[in-house]
Design a protein around this motif. Structure first.
Motif, mmCIF file in Angstrom:
data_model
loop_
_atom_site.group_PDB
_atom_site.id
_atom_site.type_symbol
_atom_site.label_atom_id
_atom_site.label_comp_id
_atom_site.label_asym_id
_atom_site.label_seq_id
_atom_site.Cartn_x
_atom_site.Cartn_y
_atom_site.Cartn_z
ATOM 1 N N TYR A 140 -1.081 11.382 -0.014
ATOM 2 C CA TYR A 140 -1.152 10.036 0.553
ATOM 3 C C TYR A 140 -2.604 9.620 0.681
ATOM 4 O O TYR A 140 -3.521 10.405 0.399
ATOM 5 N N GLY A 319 2.632 3.099 -3.626
ATOM 6 C CA GLY A 319 3.288 3.983 -2.680
ATOM 7 C C GLY A 319 4.757 4.195 -2.999
ATOM 8 O O GLY A 319 5.502 3.243 -3.213
ATOM 9 N N GLY A 373 1.808 6.783 -0.182
ATOM 10 C CA GLY A 373 1.187 5.531 0.212
ATOM 11 C C GLY A 373 0.065 5.745 1.214
ATOM 12 O O GLY A 373 -0.588 6.789 1.238
ATOM 13 N N ALA A 378 2.908 7.794 6.110
ATOM 14 C CA ALA A 378 2.882 8.391 4.776
ATOM 15 C C ALA A 378 2.345 9.817 4.840
ATOM 16 O O ALA A 378 2.824 10.713 4.144
#
Length: 400
Positions: A140, A319, A373, A378
């Motif tokens: 992420y 994402g 993301g 995330a």
């Protein structure tokens, strides 16, 4: 201009090759580095779709065999696919589908599904040993708190690329070395491996881009490969993007803790490692120096907070619709249907994603790092993700 093909001795090449070879897949560390934190290779040097068409790792199948294909909202994957088209549209096999894609109604799920079923053929990906399952991890884009100047809570530095770091591409002379980069520095008249984490940090004074308030977060930012920093002294948020790496292979600190009996296998997630460090602050340097890899960054402005960082393909990641793959087996830019499960769950996660990144520990055919993301939520998902899964690559029908 120095011509390294003429001055690099064989011993130096051997040492440097060892230094730039990535570590094997580590099943005890969830926070696996994407290529933005390892050795990014331009899409022009990676495996091509036509090349893998004729390998044993792919088997053409029908869309009806893809579990969850009919249930997926393909419009969510469309922006990621169109981003790939911006990088691949000049390639012969991509010209037609990418040109026609411009006419597809992006918000019409049926139209998007018809497009993929008309212009692509799914191929199940298998490992060289014939097995069809592999490891699916997550990564992420984090947000850190920092300052351009050292002071107060901001004591952990993140660095720009040092000027004496050499990045050498030998693929022109040795095609079998494509996607690999030799990294080192000149000492006298020799090129030697660059310093490891334990050796390098004291020598980087003056190369700091920013200072952040948590050394552990700074370490994990290098594993993620890029991230955002909220600067308290200028009231701005910047992106730190991958710039280069010191050439040493990533080694899992999670595996180290498991091998030492400090954590159980199921505890060796990003969250579990952070908790252990908070309980054992005196052993922080011992643990972090287990990983000799150091990532250097460059600063980028954030023009649109909704747009993710660029991956190895050179386009922004989306994402939950972008993945990192091993370019030795799969080509960058292609759509991939992923069938796995949610982190720490048996609940299905089956969706169309696009291979837009690569990673230093992403090694193997059925192997992917799922981009969750930006932000804390995330990060929670990425830190827990260590699932088994299957992959199907969608190749243009024009590839024979």
């Amino acid at each position: 201009m120095l011509k390294f093909s003429a001055i690099l001795p064989l011993t130096a090449v051997t040492v440097l090759l060892t230094a730039c070879t990535s570590a094997p897949i580590d099943k005890t560390s969830v926070a696996i580095p994407p290529v933005t934190s390892a050795m990014p290779a331009p899409v022009t040097t990676g495996t091509t779709a036509a090349a893998i068409k004729n390998t044993d790792i792919l088997k053409p199948v029908s869309f009806s065999t893809l579990p969850g294909w009919q249930q997926d909202d393909l419009t969510e994957a469309w922006p990621a696919f169109m981003a790939s088209c911006s990088a691949l549209r000049t390639k012969p096999d991509w010209r037609e589908p990418c040109a026609i894609a411009k006419e597809v109604e992006a918000k019409d799920n049926a139209a998007v599904r018809l497009f993929f079923e008309s212009f692509f053929v799914p191929h199940q990906v298998s490992n060289p040993d014939g097995t069809g399952e592999g490891m699916i991890t997550g990564y992420y884009e984090p947000l850190l708190k920092g300052s351009r100047k050292r002071g107060g809570a901001f004591q952990a530095p993140l660095y720009r690329t040092p000027p004496d770091l050499l990045t050498i591409d030998l693929s022109g002379l040795y095609p079998e070395l494509k996607n690999l980069r030799l990294r080192g520095r000149v000492v006298g008249n020799k090129v030697v491996p660059y310093a490891s984490r334990a050796e390098i940090l004291p020598a980087l004074a003056g190369k700091e881009l920013v200072w952040v308030d948590d050394a552990i977060d700074a370490f994990f930012l290098q594993i993620q490969g890029s991230g955002r920093v909220a600067l308290s002294d200028t009231n701005e948020v910047i992106r730190l993007a991958y710039a280069d790496q010191n050439g040493h292979p990533y080694k899992s600190i999670g595996r180290y803790l498991v091998d030492k009996g400090e954590l159980k296998l199921e505890q060796a997630s990003a969250q579990g490692i952070k908790e252990w460090l908070l309980k054992n602050p005196s052993r922080q340097d011992e643990l972090l120096n287990v990983n000799p890899s150091v990532v250097f960054f460059k600063e980028e402005k954030i023009l649109d907070p909704a747009i993710g960082p660029k991956g190895a393909l050179g386009v922004p990641l989306t994402g939950q619709r972008s993945i990192a793959i091993d370019p030795q087996f799969l080509p960058l830019g292609v759509p991939v249907f992923l069938s796995t499960t949610q982190p720490n769950s048996t609940r299905a996660l089956q969706k169309l994603v696009v291979a837009q990144d690569t990673g230093g520990a992403i090694r193997g055919a059925v192997r992917a790092d799922y981009f969750w993301g930006f932000g804390n939520e995330a990060g929670e998902q990425a830190g827990r993700m260590k699932q088994r899964g299957m992959l199907w690559v969608l190749l243009p029908k024009s590839i024979n």
